[in-house]
Write an enzyme that holds these catalytic residues in place. Structure first.
Site, PDB file in Angstrom:
ATOM      1  N   ASP A 134     -45.563 -33.642  -4.246  1.00 17.16           N
ATOM      2  CA  ASP A 134     -44.161 -33.525  -3.893  1.00 17.16           C
ATOM      3  C   ASP A 134     -43.686 -34.320  -2.673  1.00 17.16           C
ATOM      4  O   ASP A 134     -42.670 -34.994  -2.739  1.00 17.16           O
ATOM      5  CB  ASP A 134     -43.852 -32.020  -3.697  1.00 17.16           C
ATOM      6  CG  ASP A 134     -42.365 -31.772  -3.647  1.00 17.16           C
ATOM      7  OD1 ASP A 134     -41.635 -32.551  -4.253  1.00 17.16           O
ATOM      8  OD2 ASP A 134     -41.946 -30.808  -3.004  1.00 17.16           O
ATOM      9  N   CYS A 197     -27.617 -25.768 -19.684  1.00 17.47           N
ATOM     10  CA  CYS A 197     -27.817 -25.922 -18.237  1.00 17.47           C
ATOM     11  C   CYS A 197     -26.543 -26.432 -17.569  1.00 17.47           C
ATOM     12  O   CYS A 197     -26.196 -25.998 -16.465  1.00 17.47           O
ATOM     13  CB  CYS A 197     -28.997 -26.851 -17.956  1.00 17.47           C
ATOM     14  SG  CYS A 197     -28.854 -28.456 -18.750  1.00 17.47           S
ATOM     15  N   CYS A 201     -24.538 -23.944 -14.835  1.00 17.14           N
ATOM     16  CA  CYS A 201     -24.667 -24.319 -13.421  1.00 17.14           C
ATOM     17  C   CYS A 201     -23.446 -23.800 -12.660  1.00 17.14           C
ATOM     18  O   CYS A 201     -22.314 -24.164 -12.991  1.00 17.14           O
ATOM     19  CB  CYS A 201     -24.782 -25.831 -13.286  1.00 17.14           C
ATOM     20  SG  CYS A 201     -24.740 -26.351 -11.559  1.00 17.14           S
ATOM     21  N   CYS A 217     -25.547 -29.124  -5.635  1.00 18.67           N
ATOM     22  CA  CYS A 217     -26.614 -28.243  -6.141  1.00 18.67           C
ATOM     23  C   CYS A 217     -26.965 -27.179  -5.100  1.00 18.67           C
ATOM     24  O   CYS A 217     -27.210 -27.491  -3.927  1.00 18.67           O
ATOM     25  CB  CYS A 217     -27.841 -29.086  -6.490  1.00 18.67           C
ATOM     26  SG  CYS A 217     -29.236 -28.080  -7.004  1.00 18.67           S
ATOM     27  N   CYS A 251     -32.051 -22.382 -19.889  1.00 18.92           N
ATOM     28  CA  CYS A 251     -32.639 -23.337 -20.845  1.00 18.92           C
ATOM     29  C   CYS A 251     -33.390 -22.630 -21.974  1.00 18.92           C
ATOM     30  O   CYS A 251     -34.354 -21.899 -21.716  1.00 18.92           O
ATOM     31  CB  CYS A 251     -33.575 -24.280 -20.087  1.00 18.92           C
ATOM     32  SG  CYS A 251     -34.350 -25.483 -21.169  1.00 18.92           S
TER      33      CYS A 251
END
Ligand code: SF4
Ligand code: SF4
Length: 351
Positions: A134, A197, A201, A217, A251
């Protein structure tokens, strides 16, 4: 290297990865993913990365692993399932994204990858192997797709057939050439009509055909962004104090999810939700570290978490916390003071 010796090496790799309990893994050859790089550079140029300048700095290297390890010949991509069912939160609490319930996944995945590298280095002493989790500039979803782990959904996350998108990813750049897995046949994307999705959101952060505007986001706003959050976004955050799982929960391909058995994810340090009053009482960095050391919540630092707690207190009509909220409106930190003033006004409107 002959096909036969490549097969033998890949079998050795498989035994090592299975020994270290990765749920799924694959191998991709080293190539420049030009399309992904152009998409990413456009995304940066449009400013959709918000204040995450480190992403802009890594834009060129992300899709060309030879800029990280010049002699790399293959990239090994691994995944570990982290899904857990969410219990109903009780009153006065803020919701934490699933990935952050337990100990920091960088330690779990990074520790396993380092042990894999140790074993690979013993098996192939002439080669070098470098692990990543990451924090380094590798286009993870692109690499994972090329290694056959799944595909990138419209929510921009990697979707695997066995665990959906509830996976942590890690990579090893290898100078050894292993057999490549290749992208999965017949799994080239989301069902054509699905927009779940996008529709679910809370902030409209996902734009078609599958572009995330990080500035909208909730994961970015609550974890990465340190400024004052505009009121419309604060409203949309609801009672989420750290991150957001809405596009994953929506999802349909995530219905395959099964619960993880990884001990360090299940041993909750933060847990599915935290008490907002407790966060508002974290007086200094030391108190914050005592409570959350070793968890992903450390990334937000105390001030962002307190800011988020104020938002949750306001949105959750937590009137029992109004004096604590009021105290924070006199904070020296202008973001905390401004957010507390917003929360106090919201609370006053619910009485
Ligand atoms: S994490 Fe939440 S806010 Fe971000 S794109 Fe997904 S649903 Fe939207
Ligand atoms: S919700 Fe539908 S469109 Fe979105 S990632 Fe999942 S399958 Fe794809």
């Amino acid at each position: 290297m002959s096909d036969r010796s490549s097969r033998t090496d890949t079998n050795a790799l498989a035994r090592i990865l299975e020994y270290h309990r990765f749920d799924t893994w694959g191998v991709a050859g080293i190539s420049v993913d030009q399309k992904a790089r152009e998409r990413f550079q456009r995304w940066i140029a449009d400013g959709r990365h918000g204040t995450m300048e480190y992403l802009a700095r890594s834009a060129s290297a992300r899709f060309d692993p030879t800029q990280i390890v010049a002699k790399a010949r293959t990239i090994i991509v691994v995944a570990v399932n982290y899904f857990q069912k969410r219990p109903q939160p009780s009153a006065g609490r803020g919701i934490v994204s699933r990935y952050a319930w337990g100990r920091d996944y960088h330690n779990e995945i990074g520790g396993r990858l380092r042990r894999v590298v140790r074993d690979l280095s013993q098996a192939f002493p002439g080669d070098s192997f470098r692990p990543f989790v990451d924090a380094t500039p590798i286009g993870e979803a692109s690499a994972a797709t090329q290694a056959g782990l799944g595909f990138q959904g419209r929510n921009t996350l990697l979707i695997t057939p066995r665990f959906g998108s509830w996976v942590f990813l890690g990579e090893i750049l290898s100078t050894r050439s292993f057999e490549t897995s290749g992208p999965r046949a017949g799994e080239n994307g989301c069902p054509s009509r699905c927009r779940r999705c996008v529709e679910m959101c809370p902030t409209g952060a996902i734009e078609l055909p599958g572009v995330l505007d990080a500035r909208k986001c909730i994961s970015y706003l609550t974890i990465e962004y340190s400024g004052f959050i505009e009121p419309a976004m604060m409203e949309a955050i609801g009672t989420r104090i750290f991150g957001c799982d809405a596009c994953q929960e929506a999802c349909p391909l995530n219905r395959v999810a099964t619960e993880t058995t990884v001990e360090s994810f299940c041993a909750h340090r933060a847990g599915p939700d935290v008490e907002i009053g407790e966060i508002l009482r974290l007086g200094d960095e030391r108190a914050f570290a005592d409570r959350f050391a070793g968890t992903p919540l450390m990334r937000a630092k105390r001030t962002r978490l307190v800011r988020n707690a104020l938002i949750v207190a306001g949105n959750g009509a937590m009137n029992e916390l109004s004096s604590l909220v009021e105290e924070h409106s006199h904070a020296t930190d202008p973001v905390i003071a401004q957010t507390a003033a917003w929360a106090a006004k919201k609370l006053a409107g619910t009485r």
